[in-house]
Design an enzyme around this catalytic site. Structure first.
Site, short mmCIF file in Angstrom:
data_model
loop_
_atom_site.label_atom_id
_atom_site.label_comp_id
_atom_site.label_asym_id
_atom_site.label_seq_id
_atom_site.Cartn_x
_atom_site.Cartn_y
_atom_site.Cartn_z
N THR A 44 -44.21 -36.19 -26.83
CA THR A 44 -45.47 -36.93 -26.69
C THR A 44 -45.25 -38.37 -26.29
OG1 THR A 44 -46.63 -35.51 -28.23
CG2 THR A 44 -47.47 -37.75 -28.02
N TYR A 58 -53.13 -33.04 -24.91
CA TYR A 58 -52.51 -33.76 -23.78
C TYR A 58 -51.29 -32.96 -23.32
CZ TYR A 58 -49.72 -34.97 -27.80
OH TYR A 58 -48.96 -34.88 -28.95
N THR A 124 -42.05 -34.84 -31.44
CA THR A 124 -42.02 -34.94 -32.90
C THR A 124 -41.90 -33.57 -33.58
OG1 THR A 124 -44.43 -34.84 -33.07
CG2 THR A 124 -43.40 -37.03 -32.89
N ASP A 125 -42.24 -32.49 -32.86
CA ASP A 125 -42.26 -31.18 -33.53
C ASP A 125 -40.90 -30.78 -34.08
OD1 ASP A 125 -44.78 -29.45 -31.47
OD2 ASP A 125 -44.87 -31.14 -32.87
N LYS A 197 -41.56 -33.98 -40.95
CA LYS A 197 -42.92 -34.17 -40.42
C LYS A 197 -43.90 -33.48 -41.37
CE LYS A 197 -45.71 -33.67 -36.19
NZ LYS A 197 -45.73 -33.17 -34.77
N GLU A 318 -33.23 -18.88 -59.80
CA GLU A 318 -34.12 -17.72 -59.61
C GLU A 318 -33.36 -16.47 -59.17
OE1 GLU A 318 -37.77 -19.01 -60.89
OE2 GLU A 318 -37.20 -17.05 -60.07
N1 DGL Z 1 -45.24 -30.59 -28.03
C1 DGL Z 1 -44.92 -31.52 -29.10
C2 DGL Z 1 -43.46 -31.98 -28.99
O1 DGL Z 1 -43.00 -32.21 -27.86
C3 DGL Z 1 -45.80 -32.72 -29.05
C4 DGL Z 1 -45.74 -33.45 -30.34
C5 DGL Z 1 -45.10 -34.82 -30.19
O2 DGL Z 1 -44.12 -35.04 -29.45
O3 DGL Z 1 -45.58 -35.70 -30.93
O4 DGL Z 1 -42.82 -32.14 -30.04
#
Ligand code: DGL
Length: 361
Positions: A44, A58, A124-125, A197, A318
């Site tokens: 992103t 986006y 971020t993913d 995250k 467990e």
């Molecule tokens: N498709 C996600 C990625 O590239 C977008 C999320 C992001 O980068 O914040 O991880």
């Protein structure tokens, strides 16, 4: 330098003094900036939307590294910056092969005396996963900072530019040396081992819920208040320099009514390790446990983790791990336990040795 003519000697001596004075002044006036290389992978932070109010829906990975750098001219005040476009992908598509390529490039650059730190721009993913992988394989104490953005570059109040600026100044800072791979977003400094995250879209999505962030970036300065206790980077026993492939390790998710299908399917697909992201403290449902026992009997290493996200996964809590010959993930979440198990399997299949690694990194 001295001439027979006294006047010429005086002029020569004055010229020498002036050059030395100028050089000294130059040195005291502008401290040498650190050399920071930005390795861009997409996400992103390099994304673009249809309008300035598009913060979801986006397209990630559309803006190149040179445009990212040009969009933040202030970078030149904190470091000598260069950029490389390593990949241009949305990070849900990150693979083991991408990680090996990126890590090898990082190690080559950090071995150069003219590189003082590295910033990796990333979606971020899977940012926390790439950061943790690098935390385990980077062979240097020089700063490595992984950064993303929750809003695309075209959005009102995009967070990418300030996140990039903060990350570059952090990678250029002596305080960041020896701290392990860092994640710098939302004015916070987090450790690659423990950050995760926690929100799908808000600016404060990257948190270290219980173990805590390492510090802040405020007024173009980093402030550290704690540091990572587990081994990382230059202390690592893992070496990926000659690796082309990582062992297949998959994650099975625990939930009410879960059965053995996922475990059996991953084993049929060639898994060498299984991470069981169990409910609670890694509990094993009666319908899953036999499949995990069978998987281990076929040579796979089984690690008990938790879907919960926080807390220590207690050995022999467990389940009787001593009897089952299973490993526990300590405080690593399932996606990070997978990374450590993959690297562990490049060195050994001994569950005793692998358990030591989970208590070390
Ligand atoms: N498709 C996600 C990625 O590239 C977008 C999320 C992001 O980068 O914040 O991880």
């Amino acid at each position: 330098m001295l001439h027979k003519n006294p006047a010429q000697s005086m002029i020569a001596l004055f010229a020498l003094w002036f050059c030395m004075a100028s050089a000294t002044q130059a040195e005291t006036a502008a401290p040498k900036l650190a050399n920071v290389t930005i390795l861009a992978t997409g996400g992103t932070i390099a994304g673009s939307g249809a309008s300035s109010t598009t913060t979801v829906g986006y397209t990630a990975a559309t803006v190149g590294v040179q445009r990212l750098i040009a969009a933040v001219p202030e970078l030149a005040k904190v470091a000598n910056v260069s950029g490389e476009q390593v990949f241009q992908i949305a990070s849900e598509n990150m693979t083991n092969e991408h990680w090996l390529t990126l890590a090898k490039r990082v190690n080559v650059l950090l071995a150069q005396s003219n590189v003082d730190g590295i910033v990796i721009t990333h979606g971020t993913d899977t940012l926390e996963e790439t950061a943790y992988f690098l935390n385990l394989v980077v062979k240097s104490r020089k700063p490595v900072v992984v950064v993303g953005a929750m809003r695309p570059s075209t959005a009102i109040s995009a967070d990418g530019p300030i996140n990039l600026y903060n990350s570059v100044l952090l990678a250029a800072s002596p305080e960041a040396v020896g701290k392990g791979v860092l994640v710098a977003m939302n004015d916070q400094i987090q450790s690659a081992r423990d950050v995760t995250k926690v929100n799908t879209s808000t600016l404060d999505s990257f948190r270290t819920p219980e173990l805590g962030l390492l510090g802040y970036i405020q007024g173009s300065k980093p402030f550290f208040y704690r540091q990572q206790m587990r081994k990382h980077t230059s202390e690592t026993e893992f070496d990926i320099s000659a690796l082309q492939v990582l062992p297949q390790v998959d994650i099975v998710y625990g939930y009410a009514n879960v059965g053995p299908v996922a475990v059996d399917a991953f084993m049929a697909a060639g898994a060498k390790g299984i991470i069981h992201a169990g409910v609670g403290d890694g509990s094993l449902a009666n319908k899953v446990k036999p499949a995990l026992v069978a998987a281990h009997a076929k040579g796979a290493v089984v690690v008990r983790a938790s879907r919960v996200g926080q807390g220590i996964l207690a050995r022999n809590g467990e389940a009787n791990d001593d009897e089952l010959d299973f490993v526990v993930a300590d405080t690593l979440n399932a996606q990070k336990a997978r990374i450590l198990l993959m690297l562990a399997l490049t060195k050994t299949t001994s569950t005793k040795e692998i358990q030591r690694m989970f208590y070390t990194y």
